[in-house]
Motif scaffolding. Structure first.
Motif, PDB file in Angstrom:
ATOM      1  N   ILE A 139      26.081  38.961  46.297  1.00  0.00           N
ATOM      2  CA  ILE A 139      26.963  37.797  46.202  1.00  0.00           C
ATOM      3  C   ILE A 139      27.826  37.971  44.965  1.00  0.00           C
ATOM      4  CG2 ILE A 139      27.103  35.303  45.843  1.00  0.00           C
ATOM      5  CD1 ILE A 139      24.478  35.034  47.352  1.00  0.00           C
ATOM      6  N   VAL A 140      29.139  37.769  45.134  1.00  0.00           N
ATOM      7  CA  VAL A 140      30.086  37.796  44.023  1.00  0.00           C
ATOM      8  C   VAL A 140      30.621  36.376  43.856  1.00  0.00           C
ATOM      9  CG1 VAL A 140      32.259  38.730  43.145  1.00  0.00           C
ATOM     10  CG2 VAL A 140      30.726  40.199  44.462  1.00  0.00           C
ATOM     11  N   LEU A 141      30.418  35.793  42.683  1.00  0.00           N
ATOM     12  CA  LEU A 141      30.890  34.449  42.370  1.00  0.00           C
ATOM     13  C   LEU A 141      32.026  34.522  41.367  1.00  0.00           C
ATOM     14  CD1 LEU A 141      27.487  34.220  42.441  1.00  0.00           C
ATOM     15  CD2 LEU A 141      28.153  31.860  42.194  1.00  0.00           C
ATOM     16  N   ALA A 142      33.091  33.800  41.642  1.00  0.00           N
ATOM     17  CA  ALA A 142      34.190  33.702  40.682  1.00  0.00           C
ATOM     18  C   ALA A 142      33.807  32.666  39.627  1.00  0.00           C
ATOM     19  CB  ALA A 142      35.471  33.280  41.384  1.00  0.00           C
ATOM     20  N   ARG A 143      34.112  32.961  38.378  1.00  0.00           N
ATOM     21  CA  ARG A 143      33.837  32.050  37.276  1.00  0.00           C
ATOM     22  C   ARG A 143      35.131  31.511  36.705  1.00  0.00           C
ATOM     23  NH1 ARG A 143      28.938  34.497  33.696  1.00  0.00           N
ATOM     24  NH2 ARG A 143      27.287  33.615  34.971  1.00  0.00           N
ATOM     25  N   ALA A 144      35.011  30.647  35.719  1.00  0.00           N
ATOM     26  CA  ALA A 144      36.172  29.983  35.131  1.00  0.00           C
ATOM     27  C   ALA A 144      37.200  30.974  34.592  1.00  0.00           C
ATOM     28  CB  ALA A 144      35.723  29.034  34.028  1.00  0.00           C
ATOM     29  N   GLY A 145      36.745  32.099  34.051  1.00  0.00           N
ATOM     30  CA  GLY A 145      37.668  33.090  33.498  1.00  0.00           C
ATOM     31  C   GLY A 145      38.522  33.779  34.541  1.00  0.00           C
ATOM     32  N   ALA A 146      38.144  33.686  35.812  1.00  0.00           N
ATOM     33  CA  ALA A 146      38.911  34.340  36.875  1.00  0.00           C
ATOM     34  C   ALA A 146      40.314  33.758  36.994  1.00  0.00           C
ATOM     35  CB  ALA A 146      38.181  34.219  38.208  1.00  0.00           C
ATOM     36  N   GLY A 147      40.481  32.507  36.628  1.00  0.00           N
ATOM     37  CA  GLY A 147      41.799  31.875  36.695  1.00  0.00           C
ATOM     38  C   GLY A 147      42.769  32.405  35.672  1.00  0.00           C
ATOM     39  N   ARG A 148      42.255  33.034  34.631  1.00  0.00           N
ATOM     40  CA  ARG A 148      43.129  33.560  33.579  1.00  0.00           C
ATOM     41  C   ARG A 148      43.442  35.044  33.743  1.00  0.00           C
ATOM     42  NH1 ARG A 148      39.786  29.826  31.185  1.00  0.00           N
ATOM     43  NH2 ARG A 148      38.221  31.331  30.525  1.00  0.00           N
ATOM     44  N   VAL A 149      42.918  35.668  34.775  1.00  0.00           N
ATOM     45  CA  VAL A 149      43.165  37.087  35.007  1.00  0.00           C
ATOM     46  C   VAL A 149      44.566  37.254  35.587  1.00  0.00           C
ATOM     47  CG1 VAL A 149      42.496  39.102  36.367  1.00  0.00           C
ATOM     48  CG2 VAL A 149      40.752  37.651  35.352  1.00  0.00           C
ATOM     49  N   GLU A 150      45.386  38.025  34.907  1.00  0.00           N
ATOM     50  CA  GLU A 150      46.751  38.242  35.380  1.00  0.00           C
ATOM     51  C   GLU A 150      46.960  39.653  35.915  1.00  0.00           C
ATOM     52  OE1 GLU A 150      49.626  37.066  32.518  1.00  0.00           O
ATOM     53  OE2 GLU A 150      48.652  35.141  32.150  1.00  0.00           O
ATOM     54  N   ASP A 151      46.108  40.566  35.512  1.00  0.00           N
ATOM     55  CA  ASP A 151      46.238  41.959  35.917  1.00  0.00           C
ATOM     56  C   ASP A 151      45.345  42.209  37.140  1.00  0.00           C
ATOM     57  OD1 ASP A 151      46.641  44.657  36.092  1.00  0.00           O
ATOM     58  OD2 ASP A 151      45.612  45.164  34.226  1.00  0.00           O
ATOM     59  N   ASP A 152      45.926  42.666  38.246  1.00  0.00           N
ATOM     60  CA  ASP A 152      45.165  42.920  39.475  1.00  0.00           C
ATOM     61  C   ASP A 152      44.158  44.048  39.320  1.00  0.00           C
ATOM     62  OD1 ASP A 152      46.232  40.905  40.940  1.00  0.00           O
ATOM     63  OD2 ASP A 152      47.552  42.159  42.151  1.00  0.00           O
ATOM     64  N   ARG A 153      44.229  44.806  38.232  1.00  0.00           N
ATOM     65  CA  ARG A 153      43.283  45.907  38.037  1.00  0.00           C
ATOM     66  C   ARG A 153      42.012  45.458  37.346  1.00  0.00           C
ATOM     67  NH1 ARG A 153      47.853  49.592  35.541  1.00  0.00           N
ATOM     68  NH2 ARG A 153      47.889  47.694  34.356  1.00  0.00           N
ATOM     69  N   GLU A 154      42.030  44.293  36.700  1.00  0.00           N
ATOM     70  CA  GLU A 154      40.862  43.867  35.923  1.00  0.00           C
ATOM     71  C   GLU A 154      39.659  43.557  36.811  1.00  0.00           C
ATOM     72  OE1 GLU A 154      39.514  40.574  32.608  1.00  0.00           O
ATOM     73  OE2 GLU A 154      41.636  40.803  33.093  1.00  0.00           O
ATOM     74  N   ILE A 155      39.866  42.835  37.898  1.00  0.00           N
ATOM     75  CA  ILE A 155      38.754  42.476  38.780  1.00  0.00           C
ATOM     76  C   ILE A 155      38.132  43.712  39.418  1.00  0.00           C
ATOM     77  CG2 ILE A 155      38.122  41.220  40.892  1.00  0.00           C
ATOM     78  CD1 ILE A 155      40.147  39.055  39.921  1.00  0.00           C
ATOM     79  N   PRO A 156      38.919  44.634  40.003  1.00  0.00           N
ATOM     80  CA  PRO A 156      38.285  45.858  40.538  1.00  0.00           C
ATOM     81  C   PRO A 156      37.558  46.681  39.474  1.00  0.00           C
ATOM     82  CG  PRO A 156      40.478  45.612  41.446  1.00  0.00           C
ATOM     83  CD  PRO A 156      40.327  44.567  40.375  1.00  0.00           C
ATOM     84  N   GLN A 157      38.081  46.724  38.255  1.00  0.00           N
ATOM     85  CA  GLN A 157      37.399  47.459  37.188  1.00  0.00           C
ATOM     86  C   GLN A 157      36.060  46.821  36.861  1.00  0.00           C
ATOM     87  OE1 GLN A 157      40.292  47.458  34.049  1.00  0.00           O
ATOM     88  NE2 GLN A 157      41.328  49.288  34.806  1.00  0.00           N
ATOM     89  N   LEU A 158      36.022  45.494  36.792  1.00  0.00           N
ATOM     90  CA  LEU A 158      34.759  44.797  36.532  1.00  0.00           C
ATOM     91  C   LEU A 158      33.770  45.014  37.668  1.00  0.00           C
ATOM     92  CD1 LEU A 158      36.059  41.428  35.067  1.00  0.00           C
ATOM     93  CD2 LEU A 158      34.796  43.212  33.851  1.00  0.00           C
ATOM     94  N   LEU A 159      34.265  44.987  38.900  1.00  0.00           N
ATOM     95  CA  LEU A 159      33.381  45.206  40.044  1.00  0.00           C
ATOM     96  C   LEU A 159      32.876  46.646  40.096  1.00  0.00           C
ATOM     97  CD1 LEU A 159      35.161  43.010  42.692  1.00  0.00           C
ATOM     98  CD2 LEU A 159      32.873  42.663  41.769  1.00  0.00           C
ATOM     99  N   ASP A 160      33.714  47.614  39.760  1.00  0.00           N
ATOM    100  CA  ASP A 160      33.256  49.010  39.690  1.00  0.00           C
ATOM    101  C   ASP A 160      32.116  49.137  38.687  1.00  0.00           C
ATOM    102  OD1 ASP A 160      35.143  49.768  41.540  1.00  0.00           O
ATOM    103  OD2 ASP A 160      36.507  50.659  40.087  1.00  0.00           O
ATOM    104  N   LYS A 161      32.276  48.467  37.549  1.00  0.00           N
ATOM    105  CA  LYS A 161      31.231  48.472  36.532  1.00  0.00           C
ATOM    106  C   LYS A 161      29.965  47.803  37.075  1.00  0.00           C
ATOM    107  CE  LYS A 161      31.789  47.801  31.773  1.00  0.00           C
ATOM    108  NZ  LYS A 161      32.235  46.974  30.638  1.00  0.00           N
TER     109      LYS A 161
END
Length: 128
Positions: free
Chosen positions: A94-116
């Motif tokens: 399960i992947v849950l979005a948190r409050a900080g997800a609303g401030r992500v502007e770079d489309d590469r940040e989420i995939p990088q976090l998920l790769d990690k």
């Protein structure tokens, strides 16, 4: 259907699937942007089936106000999951979005976090 498609067998479909994963999650990966929970798949008898990894997404309006942002988060999470699903065989995730997800502007940040997260889950899984 294309082999890279997000098929029904790769999704957590029912509230029971989600609840079991929340309850049995032994591996947790947390950042201010997202939380990833992973649990080994089990059948009713407690045996471990070698099924495909399954993904569930929890993306609420509270953290991502606009539908376009929620859909973008889900699309990026599914794509990252597709690339790593062989490493995650036999897991319900399960992947849950948190409050900080609303401030992500770079489309590469989420995939990088998920790769990690996927690498972390694999390491933790090998230790147990």
């Amino acid at each position: 259907m294309a082999s890279g498609a997000f098929q029904r067998s790769q999704r957590l479909l029912t509230s029971r699937d989600y609840q079991v994963t929340f309850d049995k999650a032994r591996i947790r990966f947390s950042t201010p942007v997202l939380l990833v929970l992973a649990a080994e798949q089990t059948d009713q008898g407690g045996q471990l089936p070698a099924g495909p990894a399954r993904l569930g997404l929890v993306v609420g309006k509270k953290h991502l106000k606009r539908a376009v942002d929620r859909n973008r988060f889900k699309r990026l999470a599914r794509e990252s999951f597709r690339h790593h699903q062989q490493l995650l065989e036999g897991l319900d995730i399960i992947v849950l979005a948190r409050a900080g997800a609303g401030r992500v502007e770079d489309d590469r940040e989420i995939p990088q976090l998920l790769d990690k997260a996927w690498r972390y889950i694999q390491r933790k899984r090998l230790k147990n």
